[in-house]
Design an enzyme around this catalytic site. Structure first.
Site, PDB file in Angstrom:
ATOM      1  N   GLU B  60      31.037  -9.214 -14.407  1.00  0.00           N
ATOM      2  CA  GLU B  60      30.343 -10.114 -13.479  1.00  0.00           C
ATOM      3  C   GLU B  60      31.282 -11.082 -12.772  1.00  0.00           C
ATOM      4  OE1 GLU B  60      29.213  -9.423 -16.521  1.00  0.00           O
ATOM      5  OE2 GLU B  60      27.464  -8.225 -15.999  1.00  0.00           O
ATOM      6  N   HIS B 128      17.097 -12.402 -21.188  1.00  0.00           N
ATOM      7  CA  HIS B 128      16.706 -11.548 -20.053  1.00  0.00           C
ATOM      8  C   HIS B 128      15.437 -12.090 -19.413  1.00  0.00           C
ATOM      9  CE1 HIS B 128      19.414  -8.801 -22.132  1.00  0.00           C
ATOM     10  NE2 HIS B 128      19.403  -7.997 -21.097  1.00  0.00           N
TER      11      HIS B 128
HETATM   12  C1  LIG Z   1      26.680  -9.585 -18.889  1.00  0.00           C
HETATM   13  C2  LIG Z   1      25.742  -8.443 -18.836  1.00  0.00           C
HETATM   14  N1  LIG Z   1      25.801  -7.586 -17.809  1.00  0.00           N
HETATM   15  C3  LIG Z   1      24.953  -6.547 -17.741  1.00  0.00           C
HETATM   16  C4  LIG Z   1      24.029  -6.341 -18.712  1.00  0.00           C
HETATM   17  C5  LIG Z   1      23.034  -5.207 -18.608  1.00  0.00           C
HETATM   18  N2  LIG Z   1      23.389  -4.182 -19.573  1.00  0.00           N
HETATM   19  C6  LIG Z   1      22.816  -4.149 -20.783  1.00  0.00           C
HETATM   20  S1  LIG Z   1      23.478  -2.986 -21.750  1.00  0.00           S
HETATM   21  C7  LIG Z   1      24.528  -2.485 -20.549  1.00  0.00           C
HETATM   22  C8  LIG Z   1      25.493  -1.386 -20.822  1.00  0.00           C
HETATM   23  C9  LIG Z   1      26.420  -1.752 -21.908  1.00  0.00           C
HETATM   24  O1  LIG Z   1      27.290  -0.713 -22.157  1.00  0.00           O
HETATM   25  P1  LIG Z   1      28.185  -0.696 -23.448  1.00  0.00           P
HETATM   26  O2  LIG Z   1      28.897  -1.986 -23.595  1.00  0.00           O
HETATM   27  O3  LIG Z   1      29.008   0.528 -23.395  1.00  0.00           O
HETATM   28  O4  LIG Z   1      27.138  -0.626 -24.643  1.00  0.00           O
HETATM   29  P2  LIG Z   1      26.093   0.540 -24.966  1.00  0.00           P
HETATM   30  O5  LIG Z   1      24.860   0.225 -24.196  1.00  0.00           O
HETATM   31  O6  LIG Z   1      26.679   1.833 -24.576  1.00  0.00           O
HETATM   32  O7  LIG Z   1      25.837   0.427 -26.419  1.00  0.00           O
HETATM   33  C10 LIG Z   1      24.349  -3.227 -19.393  1.00  0.00           C
HETATM   34  C11 LIG Z   1      25.091  -3.038 -18.149  1.00  0.00           C
HETATM   35  C12 LIG Z   1      23.981  -7.269 -19.777  1.00  0.00           C
HETATM   36  N3  LIG Z   1      23.082  -7.181 -20.768  1.00  0.00           N
HETATM   37  N4  LIG Z   1      24.858  -8.288 -19.818  1.00  0.00           N
END
Ligand SMILES: Cc1ncc(C[n+]2csc(CCOP(=O)(O)OP(=O)(O)O)c2C)c(N)n1
Ligand SMILES: [Mg+2]
Lengths: 325, 336
Positions: B60, B128
């Site tokens: 971000e 959220h």
């Molecule tokens: C700061 C932030 N940006 C975006 C999100 C939205 N979001 C939730 S999970 C996710 C993907 C996360 O990917 P990863 O770190 O690989 O974890 P996984 O979901 O694969 O366990 C996103 C973009 C968030 N929760 N927090």
């Protein structure tokens, strides 16, 4: 040749993984039925990372988690009852209905309530590690995060600080190849995330995250280093989620061939085959064990359903509230 | 047309009109993906390609900072976050760079960027759920808008894209009308007419959503709809409510509000953001300074209680203003 790992322990690892798989499946079913509010991020397929990393921790050790916390929490010892009740938004939930799925945790067993801001838990783990060190304990912290989180600024600041202070933090990156719908290839140039450890002077390992024994062996090495004051370790656990990213996600962005390959490397199947091949126990005994776990989950659903909802006004507690109109 | 579709139309038209316009954000148009958390950018890469529809890493700080940098040097970025709460991750770039760069440079650089953010409580828990208008209206140098209908969403977003200042767009999760597996359970679906021909809506012009004579309610986003519900209840009791949607919070159309209270003599402000130091507090203070003599009763604010948003629906519904709570406060206001 004598096996390095004790048979009883393998059974223990399997039991926890089976608990996570069946808990998540039950949640999915209840969620689709529409009786559970909120959203879900599930961890089917990633049981070995949670269990392998946390199995040898003490209760006094800590764990930080993410928006996908159920496996981590069950493996750290949060009770099935209190987690299920939280999912039903009940007062008896591990967060009294205030947290919800994405903030599951229980500090009394070292499970820091999960942080759903991607990367947001990593600096917190540094603080927990710092505290363990400053209080002169030999406790350690396992810090879970996904592949996607390694591109957050918080990741960089945290690994650097943990490294210079030799903190007892174990960075456990669950690389399931995707951050939501985005493949790690699209957003990261290097093939192995583990090598980022070099940038901070942190020892690292790449681990088969679907083989619970291998994860556990790597965890034991990292825990040992953390406990004896040698500092932090970065483990990249290569794995895959069998579920969607959240809610009812059909994973239209995933290559079907890739899915098939990974689905064949199921952590539970791998472990079960190992148990049966090594004749650690019989299939019948194993099924008895599984039955016990299934009963525990069913009981948790009953417990959650029969638990009371919070009162609306409970919303104004557990925070400094000046009063208001 | 739904709000999600209207926003998409606005982006499309502006990208066709001006090749400097581009989008960046997480999962905004990955093949087989979601089209952003609420489908607004779905399918845009088909027409514009991934050169102009940039799926970013989960970063971000970079998203906001890159928008600032690109905007300063000849591009017009439309960036977004998946949930408004993640704006906190990029706060330094938004407050220290986006908001200050034009000023610090003595007006020699412009930052024509747009940051879109979904707000509102939807039983996902405290990280959220937040409504963040108050934080951003407090930052000098930013404009802040909050469209609550499809017509406004399109017209205001187009104006935002053409503005030479950074504009933060707050959109409500329960108003998008997102479809398929991105649909929201308790969503309203305020589909509305959107004309074929091009139109822009200027900032700083409120819309009167309902005319009335007894109380003026100023509300934004979802609270407009809750206030409308309350007004219908109150009408049966003989209380006539006028409802004003400011549509943009910075700049704010005080004139329309003052003209309304000249008629009603009573003012209520309803917001989903928490109460303390919110945009409603600013409006109340401003009206108290400029127009208190038109009022026959103290100004009333109805807002989310000053707590993080709880997960359990019973608690979430309690802290966020409901139509019932708005109606109840309006009755009290009539008697004061
Ligand atoms: C700061 C932030 N940006 C975006 C999100 C939205 N979001 C939730 S999970 C996710 C993907 C996360 O990917 P990863 O770190 O690989 O974890 P996984 O979901 O694969 O366990 C996103 C973009 C968030 N929760 N927090
Ligand atoms: Mg991932």
């Amino acid at each position: 040749m004598k096996e390095k790992i004790d048979g009883q322990k393998v059974l223990g690892l399997y039991e926890k993984m089976f608990l996570i798989r069946k808990y998540e499946e039950k949640i999915y079913f209840l969620f689709l039925e529409g009786i559970m509010p909120g959203t879900i991020h599930q961890s089917q397929g990633q049981e070995a990372t949670a269990v392998g990393m946390l199995y040898d921790l003490r209760k006094e050790d800590y764990m930080t988690s993410t928006h996908r916390p159920a496996g981590h929490c069950l493996a750290k010892g949060v009770t099935v009852d209190s987690m299920m009740a939280e999912m039903f938004a009940k007062k008896t939930g591990c967060c009294k209905g205030k947290g919800g799925a994405m903030h599951t945790g229980d500090i009394s067993v070292g499970a820091i309530p999960a942080i759903a801001i991607v990367g947001g838990g990593i600096p917190v783990a540094v603080g927990v590690g710092l505290s363990c060190k400053m209080r002169k304990t030999d406790n350690v912290v396992v810090c879970f995060f996904g592949d996607g989180a390694t591109n957050e600024g918080a990741f960089h600041e945290s690994l650097n600080a943990a490294a210079i202070w030799n903190l007892p933090v174990i960075f456990a990156c669950e690389n399931n190849l995707y951050g939501a719908s985005t493949h790690i290839r699209q957003v990261t140039k290097i093939k192995d995330l583990a090598v980022r450890g070099d940038a901070y002077g942190i020892p690292w390992e790449i681990v088969d995250g679907n083989d619970v024994i291998k994860v556990n062996e790597a965890a034991i090495r990292a825990i040992e280093r953390a406990r004896n004051g040698s500092g932090t370790t970065f483990l990249e656990l290569k794995t895959y989620r069998r579920s969607g990213h959240s809610r009812n996600d059909a994973c239209g962005y995933r290559d079907k061939k890739e899915e098939k390959e990974w689905f064949e490397k199921d952590p539970l199947t791998i472990c079960k085959n190992y148990i049966l091949e090594k004749k650690i126990t019989t299939l019948q005994k194993l099924e008895e064990l599984e039955k016990k776990v299934l009963d525990e989950i069913d009981n948790a659903v009953e417990y959650a359903k029969s638990s009371p909802y919070p009162e609306p006004q409970d919303a104004l507690t557990d925070v400094y509230f000046e009063g208001g109109k | 047309m739904s709000i999600a579709e209207a926003l998409r139309e606005a982006i499309k038209e502006e990208m066709r009109r001006d090749e400097r316009v581009f989008c960046l954000g997480e999962d905004i148009d990955v093949e087989g993906g979601f089209g952003g958390a609420f489908t607004v950018t779905l399918g845009l890469s088909k027409e514009f390609g991934h050169e102009r529809i940039l799926d970013t890493p989960i970063s971000e700080i970079m998203i906001a900072g890159a928008a600032v940098g690109a905007a300063m040097t000849g591009m017009i970025p439309i960036a977004d976050v998946q949930y408004g709460d993640f704006l906190f991750c990029m706060m330094d770039q938004m407050a220290n760079n986006a908001g200050k760069m034009t000023y610090m440079s003595g007006g020699t650089v412009k930052v024509p960027m747009v940051m879109r953010a979904p707000v509102g409580a939807t039983t996902r828990g405290a990280q959220h759920a937040q409504s963040l208008e108050g934080f951003f209206t407090h930052i000098p140098g930013l404009k802040v808008i909050c469209p609550s209908t499809a017509y406004d969403a399109k017209g205001l977003l187009k104006t935002a894209i053409r503005d030479e200042n950074p504009v933060v767009v707050f959109e409500h999760k329960l108003l998008y009308g997102s479809k398929g597996n991105r649909a929201e359970k308790s969503a309203l679906s305020p589909v509305g007419e959107v004309p074929e021909e091009e139109y822009l809506i200027p900032f700083g012009v409120a819309a009167i959503r309902r005319e009335g004579t007894d109380i003026t309610i100023v509300a934004n986003l979802l609270m407009i709809y809750r206030a409308m519900e309350a007004a219908a209840i109150l009408e049966k009791e003989g209380i006539s409510v006028e409802i004003i949607d400011p549509r943009t919070l910075v700049p704010f159309d005080y004139e329309t509000v003052i003209n309304s209270i000249k008629k009603t003599s009573r003012l209520m402000i309803v917001e989903e953001d928490t109460r303390r130091n919110g945009w409603g507090a600013e409006v109340a203070a401003q009206i108290a300074e400029d127009a208190i003599y038109y009022l026959d009763a103290p100004i009333k604010r109805v807002a989310t209680y000053d707590v993080p948003i709880p997960f359990a629906p019973v608690m979430e519904n309690f802290v966020v203003p409901s139509a019932q709570r708005i109606a109840e406060e309006a009755r009290k206001l009539m008697n004061s």
